[in-house]
Design a protein around this motif. Structure first.
Motif, PDB file in Angstrom:
ATOM      1  N   ASP A 245      35.881   9.730  53.366  1.00 16.58           N
ATOM      2  CA  ASP A 245      37.140   9.595  54.562  1.00 16.58           C
ATOM      3  C   ASP A 245      36.745   8.949  55.728  1.00 16.58           C
ATOM      4  O   ASP A 245      37.789   8.318  56.050  1.00 16.58           O
TER       5      ASP A 245
ATOM      6  N   GLN B 293      34.856   7.185  55.815  1.00 22.64           N
ATOM      7  CA  GLN B 293      33.945   5.588  55.236  1.00 22.64           C
ATOM      8  C   GLN B 293      35.561   4.758  55.625  1.00 22.64           C
ATOM      9  O   GLN B 293      35.665   3.911  56.727  1.00 22.64           O
ATOM     10  N   THR B 294      36.726   5.132  55.096  1.00 26.27           N
ATOM     11  CA  THR B 294      37.618   4.776  55.096  1.00 26.27           C
ATOM     12  C   THR B 294      38.387   5.027  56.901  1.00 26.27           C
ATOM     13  O   THR B 294      39.147   3.220  57.041  1.00 26.27           O
ATOM     14  N   THR B 295      37.784   5.619  57.604  1.00 25.38           N
ATOM     15  CA  THR B 295      38.510   5.547  59.088  1.00 25.38           C
ATOM     16  C   THR B 295      36.985   4.162  59.581  1.00 25.38           C
ATOM     17  O   THR B 295      37.667   4.049  60.618  1.00 25.38           O
TER      18      THR B 295
ATOM     19  N   ASP C 268      36.910   1.507  58.416  1.00 20.99           N
ATOM     20  CA  ASP C 268      37.141   0.047  57.679  1.00 20.99           C
ATOM     21  C   ASP C 268      38.392  -0.005  59.292  1.00 20.99           C
ATOM     22  O   ASP C 268      39.007  -0.968  59.443  1.00 20.99           O
ATOM     23  N   GLU C 269      38.916   1.349  58.973  1.00 23.02           N
ATOM     24  CA  GLU C 269      40.389   1.316  59.308  1.00 23.02           C
ATOM     25  C   GLU C 269      40.179   1.230  61.289  1.00 23.02           C
ATOM     26  O   GLU C 269      40.981   0.082  61.676  1.00 23.02           O
TER      27      GLU C 269
ATOM     28  N   ARG D 219      28.367   2.913  58.021  1.00 21.27           N
ATOM     29  CA  ARG D 219      29.488   3.033  56.202  1.00 21.27           C
ATOM     30  C   ARG D 219      28.737   3.568  54.949  1.00 21.27           C
ATOM     31  O   ARG D 219      29.123   4.012  54.270  1.00 21.27           O
TER      32      ARG D 219
ATOM     33  N   TRP E 160      32.768  -7.993  52.797  1.00 19.96           N
ATOM     34  CA  TRP E 160      33.860  -6.542  53.993  1.00 19.96           C
ATOM     35  C   TRP E 160      34.633  -6.551  55.056  1.00 19.96           C
ATOM     36  O   TRP E 160      35.230  -6.608  54.790  1.00 19.96           O
TER      37      TRP E 160
END
Length: 864
Positions: free
Chosen positions: A638, A640-642, A644-645, A681, A852
């Motif tokens: 989760d 990792q997604t944070t 990205d955001e 990440r 990325w």
């Protein structure tokens, strides 16, 4: 020594064992047989610091070359095998690191590049009567801000994706040392802040104005002066960092002697349920440890299995042990018999070295036909006994009240498996029907034991090794609550031996309290680090003390607190002030108050703010905030997604939109930040590089408490390529560095990898010289690091090479123009070499950094 016989419940078995004949010690394979030069860990500056590196022949940079070259000592040394492992096989950090003298002929940089991490370059004379002084260039500061300027506008300043914060290292040594003041400080009667170099002084009356609350305070006439220049005589009015030695020391045992700290005991608590291969490595490490300990250090030795064996140093030539049952916590009567008996269980090393060698040589492997994980280990009982021995007769056994301070003592556990017997134990099998309940109970018990150790100024370090799972969730609370660390090792060999020595040599101050005071415009929102909220009521002394107070579990140079902050409202003033006060008792039992005061300018311009952002510090603060929430592997996914955001949001809030496109251009002022977050990440902290959740959990705990330098290396590895003539070229951490005719050193904080290209490895002479140079450099870079990293060397194409490849950014799929822009060294290769390099890559699905960033609807920032 053979496994101690089972003792019957009750009083300790004080039957003395017969004298032991030492077995010849086994030398750990792979241990270095030479002593690398004494180079401090952080002497080579990171290339991503924005301020330019001073390039000159004196600091080891060859003029005319676009990339700094770092040289190592001359080629392969002669290896010799000592009869007994002494202190030489393992490098330990000095307890108090001293400045290292470098000759002008050394071609390694002798200091970090000159920069002003606290924004002190911005500081100008502001208030009459106060004197100021910029921090010396190259100093290692205790305080690192994520930006040297603050935005005045609350909305932009509080954008959570970038944020603002500071890293505070309370115990970190500075290169020049702090100003020391042998008197009580002047403090604001209203908020408790300390007088400092930014205070407005009324030289006629000696009154001073607090920079935090603006209250006017008296100085009992001390600050009365005829001119501003006279105030320079007061260190707190001329330096941003001062140490006050408290005059009201109420400790009857205070002895201002240099070696007084060496009387603090170190107790080794050793697992005796080891197989022969592990035991041989452990014996080698223990022998080296004994030879490295200062002669005045008191040492204790305890073995644990199904019983606890406490070794007695009464006889100089005979080793004997008192044996206590391990199934339950020791009774008060048992401990009384042990402590008040005739045995000596803590002895200065100069009087017990030979006995210690005898004890370690006599250890025997586990004989029963029982799997490693199922063997009885009463670790909890052993730690309770070790704590009782350290406290000794100073403890009133009937009430458990300490009558005198126990000193900065340390228990070091050498564990090869889980705690499966006695208090705090768990079943050896996860399939046990009651395992979840037993684990929860064991975690609570271990945390309580750790807190009790902390109350008695005892730090518990747990050094685990081997392939047997040690049940990290159960042991971690014991180390955390006491202020210690838990470290996993592949075996009991070299890295374990280094950490055993460095753990015992670490200077841990006690009774630490960190107080954070800021201008009224600033709000502290989060603190991450080795401490807990302190419930201290100071309002009787200071009417409006709004300080954030943190109780530190220990005060060590290797620790760091990450403090996140926000604007309470739009800032009207031109400056904001921050004051950090660290109160602690040092290793000499003197009470110290370290006060650090920083002033940062405020700006309206977003560009000016972004230019002042320190990418590396910001990345570490973001990473610590992120890792705090990554308690399990699913949480890590989760996060990792944070990440990205977060990168997406920074680009949209602070970047510019590309014309006729929905893409945002990432701000060029902070171009290094997204690459650092990309490493985070996909690296071991959030990615899937490490195989077991226990390993990731241990890395996470280390990272959350680690110093800035180690934290940065754990996020983003550092790549150094070996060159002919013994030099090293620092390169971006991309897979394009895997060129077959070279050797590469990759420093990833807790691991250092040495990769030998296939073409180089085929030439035996060149590869031996390159490997020796790489090994020397690896040890130089990590000489003062704790925990000491494992150093692995392997050849291109070997199975172990995957550790190396997985940590490099895969840039081989990027277009050639992008590769050259981000990896300029490619331009020096011939067409044949580039073709060979391209054909050597195996295709993976992992995106490159540029792929990325584009996937996040942003344009990759231009490389610096």
């Amino acid at each position: 020594m053979a496994t101690p016989p089972q003792a019957s419940p009750g009083a300790p078995n004080t039957d003395k064992k017969s004298p032991m004949t030492p077995a010849p010690p086994t030398i750990s394979p792979g241990a270095p047989r030479f002593t690398p030069p004494n180079l401090q860990q952080d002497q080579i500056a990171s290339p991503s610091i924005k301020n330019p590196v001073m390039l000159s022949p004196e600091n080891g940079v060859k003029t005319g070359s676009p990339v700094p070259h770092l040289s190592t000592p001359p080629g392969p040394p002669v290896f010799t095998s000592p009869v007994r492992p002494a202190a030489v096989p393992f490098r330990t950090s000095p307890v108090t690191p001293q400045p290292v003298a470098f000759s002008s002929g050394s071609s390694l940089p002798t200091s970090s590049p000159p920069h002003f991490p606290n924004g002190s370059a911005e500081l100008q004379q502001q208030l009459p009567g106060a004197t100021e002084e910029s921090m010396p260039a190259g100093e290692s500061p205790c305080v690192l801000f994520s930006a040297h300027k603050l935005l005045k506008h609350k909305k932009l300043a509080n954008v959570p994706s970038l944020g603002f914060g500071v890293l505070v290292s309370p115990g970190r040594e500075t290169s020049t040392g702090p100003q020391v003041i042998h008197r009580d400080p002047h403090r604001c009667h209203n908020c408790g802040a300390y007088s400092n170099l930014y205070s407005n002084i009324l030289i006629g009356s000696g009154q001073w104005q607090c920079v935090i609350c603006r209250n006017l305070n008296g100085s009992e006439g001390e600050y009365i002066a005829s001119s501003k220049e006279e105030l320079r005589n007061f260190p707190e009015l001329s330096s941003p960092l001062v140490d006050f030695i408290q005059t009201g020391n109420k400790r009857p045992s205070f002895v201002p002697v240099t070696d007084s700290r060496t009387s603090a005991p170190v107790v080794l608590v050793i697992d005796e349920c080891l197989d022969e291969a592990h035991l041989q490595h452990l014996q080698s490490s223990l022998h080296a440890f004994v030879d490295s300990v200062p002669p005045t250090t008191r040492i204790g030795i305890i073995l644990y299995g199904s019983t606890v064996s406490v070794y007695d140093f009464t006889e100089e030539s005979i080793a004997s042990a008192d044996v206590i049952p391990g199934g339950t916590s020791p009774t008060q009567e048992t401990l009384k018999g042990l402590i008040y008996g005739t045995g000596i269980h803590l002895s200065p090393m100069h009087a017990s070295k030979e006995v210690a060698h005898l004890i370690f040589s006599s250890l025997r492997p586990y004989k029963l036909n029982v799997p490693e994980v199922s063997r009885d280990r009463c670790l909890g009982t052993a730690v309770e006994v070790a704590m009782a021995i350290i406290q000794g007769p100073s403890v009133d056994m009937s009430r458990g009240v300490v009558k005198r301070p126990g000193g900065n003592s340390r228990i070091i556990i050498c564990a090869g498996g889980p705690n499966t017997y006695g208090p705090g134990s768990v079943p050896h099998s996860y399939t046990h029907p009651n395992y979840p309940h037993r684990e929860k109970t064991a975690i609570k018990w271990m945390e309580r034991l750790g807190r009790e150790a902390h109350q008695h100024n005892i730090v518990v370090d747990i050094l685990c090794a081997g392939t047997c799972p040690v049940r990290v969730p159960v042991l971690q609370p014991l180390a955390n609550a006491s202020g210690g660390v838990l470290v996993l090792h592949d075996d009991f060999g070299e890295a374990f031996g280094v950490n055993l020595q460095r753990a015992s040599a670490r200077a841990a101050s006690s009774h630490g309290l960190l107080e954070i005071r800021c201008s009224d415009d600033i709000l502290v929102t989060q603190v991450v680090g080795p401490g807990e909220e302190a419930n201290i009521d100071t309002h009787e002394t200071f009417k409006n003390d709004m300080a954030v107070s943190i109780q530190m579990l220990s005060v060590e140079e290797t620790q760091c607190f990450s403090i996140s902050m926000q604007n309470k409202h739009d800032i009207k003033s031109d400056y904001v002030f921050f004051q950090f006060a660290i109160q602690y008792s040092n290793v000499y039992q003197a009470d110290i108050a370290r006060v650090i005061t920083i002033r940062l300018p405020t700006v309206d311009s977003v560009s000016a703010y972004l230019q002042s952002v320190q990418d590396e510090v910001a990345a570490v603060i973001i990473a610590k905030r992120t890792l705090l929430q990554a308690k399990s592997y699913s949480d890590a996914i989760d996060m990792q997604t944070t990440i990205d955001e977060r990168v997406k949001d920074i680009a949209s809030k602070f970047g510019s939109q590309v014309p006729k496109s929905k893409l945002y251009r990432f701000p060029k002022e902070i171009s290094l930040l997204p690459e650092l977050l990309f490493h985070l990440r996909r690296g071991p902290l959030l990615g899937s590089i490490v195989g077991h959740e226990d390993e990731r959990s241990v890395l996470r705990n280390l990272f959350l408490n680690a110093s800035f330098d180690l934290s940065l290396r754990m996020i983003a590895p550092r790549c150094l390529m070996h060159r002919e003539g013994g030099t090293f070229e620092e390169l971006p951490t991309y897979d394009l560095a895997m060129q077959s005719d070279t050797a590469v050193v990759l420093d990833h904080g807790t691991d250092v990898f040495i990769w030998l290209g296939a073409e180089l490895a085929a030439d035996e002479g060149r590869s031996a010289a390159a490997l020796a140079a790489c090994r020397t450099l690896a040890e130089e870079l990590t000489e003062l690091r704790f925990p000491a990293p494992r150093i692995l060397a392997f050849k291109e194409g070997s199975s172990q090479a995957r550790y190396f490849v997985s940590r490099l950014i895969p840039a081989n799929k990027d277009p050639p123009y992008e590769q050259e822009a981000r990896f300029p060294q490619l331009r020096t290769l011939t067409i044949e070499q580039r073709t060979k390099l391209k054909s050597s890559f195996i295709h993976f699905d992992d995106p490159s950094f540029c792929e990325w960033i584009r996937g996040l609807k942003a344009v990759p920032p231009e490389p610096i």
